[in-house]
Design a protein around this motif. Structure first.
Motif, PDB file in Angstrom:
ATOM      1  N   THR A 286      27.024  43.500  44.837  1.00 39.44           N
ATOM      2  CA  THR A 286      28.344  42.979  45.228  1.00 39.44           C
ATOM      3  C   THR A 286      29.409  44.063  45.290  1.00 39.44           C
ATOM      4  O   THR A 286      30.533  43.818  45.741  1.00 39.44           O
ATOM      5  N   ASP A 287      29.107  45.242  44.793  1.00 36.34           N
ATOM      6  CA  ASP A 287      30.062  46.352  44.835  1.00 36.34           C
ATOM      7  C   ASP A 287      29.268  47.621  44.608  1.00 36.34           C
ATOM      8  O   ASP A 287      28.173  47.585  44.049  1.00 36.34           O
TER       9      ASP A 287
ATOM     10  N   VAL B   7      33.505  40.463  43.910  1.00 32.72           N
ATOM     11  CA  VAL B   7      32.117  40.229  43.502  1.00 32.72           C
ATOM     12  C   VAL B   7      31.664  38.846  43.960  1.00 32.72           C
ATOM     13  O   VAL B   7      30.588  38.688  44.556  1.00 32.72           O
TER      14      VAL B   7
ATOM     15  N   VAL C  72      23.739  47.610  38.107  1.00 29.78           N
ATOM     16  CA  VAL C  72      24.222  47.302  36.761  1.00 29.78           C
ATOM     17  C   VAL C  72      24.873  45.928  36.759  1.00 29.78           C
ATOM     18  O   VAL C  72      25.563  45.561  37.706  1.00 29.78           O
ATOM     19  N   GLY C  73      24.599  45.190  35.693  1.00 34.23           N
ATOM     20  CA  GLY C  73      25.170  43.850  35.613  1.00 34.23           C
ATOM     21  C   GLY C  73      25.278  43.376  34.170  1.00 34.23           C
ATOM     22  O   GLY C  73      24.812  44.055  33.243  1.00 34.23           O
ATOM     23  N   MET C  74      25.897  42.216  34.027  1.00 30.54           N
ATOM     24  CA  MET C  74      26.248  41.729  32.691  1.00 30.54           C
ATOM     25  C   MET C  74      25.406  40.538  32.245  1.00 30.54           C
ATOM     26  O   MET C  74      25.829  39.769  31.392  1.00 30.54           O
TER      27      MET C  74
ATOM     28  N   ILE D 281      37.321  47.368  41.573  1.00 33.27           N
ATOM     29  CA  ILE D 281      36.383  46.267  41.721  1.00 33.27           C
ATOM     30  C   ILE D 281      37.002  45.048  41.057  1.00 33.27           C
ATOM     31  O   ILE D 281      37.480  45.134  39.932  1.00 33.27           O
TER      32      ILE D 281
ATOM     33  N   TYR E  72      29.289  54.671  35.896  1.00 33.09           N
ATOM     34  CA  TYR E  72      28.392  54.387  37.029  1.00 33.09           C
ATOM     35  C   TYR E  72      27.473  55.582  37.275  1.00 33.09           C
ATOM     36  O   TYR E  72      26.278  55.437  37.501  1.00 33.09           O
TER      37      TYR E  72
ATOM     38  N   ALA F  89      24.649  38.799  40.246  1.00 32.01           N
ATOM     39  CA  ALA F  89      25.484  39.716  41.015  1.00 32.01           C
ATOM     40  C   ALA F  89      25.482  41.031  40.240  1.00 32.01           C
ATOM     41  O   ALA F  89      25.577  41.023  39.015  1.00 32.01           O
ATOM     42  N   ALA F  90      25.350  42.142  40.960  1.00 27.88           N
ATOM     43  CA  ALA F  90      25.272  43.421  40.256  1.00 27.88           C
ATOM     44  C   ALA F  90      25.997  44.501  41.041  1.00 27.88           C
ATOM     45  O   ALA F  90      26.160  44.404  42.265  1.00 27.88           O
ATOM     46  N   GLY F  91      26.394  45.535  40.333  1.00 30.72           N
ATOM     47  CA  GLY F  91      27.025  46.676  40.972  1.00 30.72           C
ATOM     48  C   GLY F  91      25.962  47.708  41.332  1.00 30.72           C
ATOM     49  O   GLY F  91      25.047  47.956  40.549  1.00 30.72           O
TER      50      GLY F  91
ATOM     51  N   PHE G 141      34.246  46.234  34.235  1.00 29.94           N
ATOM     52  CA  PHE G 141      33.360  46.933  35.162  1.00 29.94           C
ATOM     53  C   PHE G 141      33.308  48.371  34.667  1.00 29.94           C
ATOM     54  O   PHE G 141      34.113  48.794  33.826  1.00 29.94           O
ATOM     55  N   GLU G 142      32.386  49.158  35.198  1.00 30.12           N
ATOM     56  CA  GLU G 142      32.185  50.489  34.643  1.00 30.12           C
ATOM     57  C   GLU G 142      33.234  51.483  35.167  1.00 30.12           C
ATOM     58  O   GLU G 142      33.782  51.315  36.256  1.00 30.12           O
TER      59      GLU G 142
HETATM   60  N1  HPA Z   1      29.173  46.227  36.954  1.00 32.32           N
HETATM   61  C1  HPA Z   1      28.739  45.325  36.067  1.00 32.32           C
HETATM   62  N2  HPA Z   1      28.486  44.070  36.373  1.00 32.32           N
HETATM   63  C2  HPA Z   1      28.660  43.690  37.638  1.00 32.32           C
HETATM   64  C3  HPA Z   1      29.114  44.575  38.618  1.00 32.32           C
HETATM   65  C4  HPA Z   1      29.384  45.912  38.248  1.00 32.32           C
HETATM   66  O1  HPA Z   1      29.798  46.763  39.058  1.00 32.32           O
HETATM   67  N3  HPA Z   1      29.183  43.889  39.775  1.00 32.32           N
HETATM   68  C5  HPA Z   1      28.780  42.614  39.506  1.00 32.32           C
HETATM   69  N4  HPA Z   1      28.475  42.488  38.211  1.00 32.32           N
END
Ligand code: HPA
Length: 269
Positions: free
Chosen positions: A231-232, A247, A206-208, A242, A195, A110-112, A189-190
């Motif tokens: 996811t966002d 997410v 961006v993701g973790m 967020i 961002y 999942a990433a932003g 989150f950022e």
């Molecule tokens: N930032 C970082 N990691 C994430 C994000 C995000 O916006 N959404 C899902 N994982």
């Protein structure tokens, strides 16, 4: 290497499946395992030296079985640096899967979105990454049995797999984004400014997770395909916050599209 071998020995003793494809599932994306004709499950807690998952939305087991004619092993639950694991722990399962015999690694996350043309629910094939995820997992003494001291990173995500996935999506009219994933540590989150910065650095999402696993895989010469669910949208103007729940929900909503692509990709690998 000794720990990897002990983990592999335990798994081989308890599973008759010889997987050629490994799959790491991201936050909210664990139900992909329902697609697998499950032949065996092994809990992380039972595997010597294996870390144990702590995050909501992750369960913590290896799932072995058959999918579209291929033998696969899926990690339901992965390890993130933000949970307090060392980088060695984060990549340990990737090394174990490689020494179990997998020939391809598929990753979801999942990433932003940091690309302002993206929408929540988009899928993005990762074509490259930027690591802002301290530390590089290969820091320290190199064990040549895993791979070379200075691994080439010119094609961390295999073009041939990317092309196959794009063909699969096009044939089914599934829109796919393609872009650069920036790996950060989290767990915050950022900020709005971050961002924006990540976008201007060349990041689309961006993701973790993912980056350290991919580095470990590339080190061992293991081909990787990775895909993000957006996811966002971090880079947006209006007031927004967020949440982890948001997410997970967005990941769940986009999961059928992602499942289709991964399933069909597995058939043609
Ligand atoms: N930032 C970082 N990691 C994430 C994000 C995000 O916006 N959404 C899902 N994982």
């Amino acid at each position: 290497m000794k720990k990897v071998k002990e983990a592999v020995k335990y798994i081989k003793k308890h599973s008759k499946v010889h997987p050629t494809i490994g799959i790491i599932l991201g936050s909210g994306l664990g139900s992909f395992t329902k697609e697998i004709k499950i032949e065996q499950e092994i809990l992380y807690i039972d595997i010597p030296h294996f870390p144990v998952s702590t995050v909501k939305g992750h369960s913590g087991k290896l799932v072995f079985g058959e999918l579209n004619g291929k033998k696969v092993v899926a990690m339901a639950g992965r390890f993130h640096f933000y949970e307090g694991y060392t980088t060695a722990e984060v990549i340990f399962p990737v090394r174990v899967l490689k020494f179990l015999g997998i020939e391809t690694l598929l990753i979801s996350n999942a990433a932003g979105g940091t690309n302002n043309t993206f929408k929540v629910g988009d899928l993005m094939i990762i074509k490259d990454h930027i690591s802002m995820l301290t530390h590089n997992p290969l820091l320290g003494k190199n064990d040549e049995k895993f791979g070379p001291r200075f691994p080439d990173m010119s094609e961390p995500y295999k073009k041939i797999l990317i092309d196959k996935a794009k063909n699969i999506a096009a044939a089914k009219n599934i829109d796919l984004q393609e872009g650069v994933y920036i790996g950060v540590t989290g767990p915050t989150f950022e900020t709005r400014a971050e961002y924006k910065m990540l976008n201007s650095l060349g990041g689309d999402a961006v993701g973790m997770s993912t980056v350290q696993e991919v580095i470990a895989a590339v080190h061992m010469g293991l081909p990787v395909f990775a895909i993000s669910v957006i996811t966002d949208i971090g880079i947006r103007q209006e007031e927004n916050i967020i949440t982890h729940e948001e997410v997970l929900q967005a990941a769940k909503d986009a999961e059928p599209k992602m499942t289709y692509i991964l399933k069909e990709l597995i058939a043609v690998i």
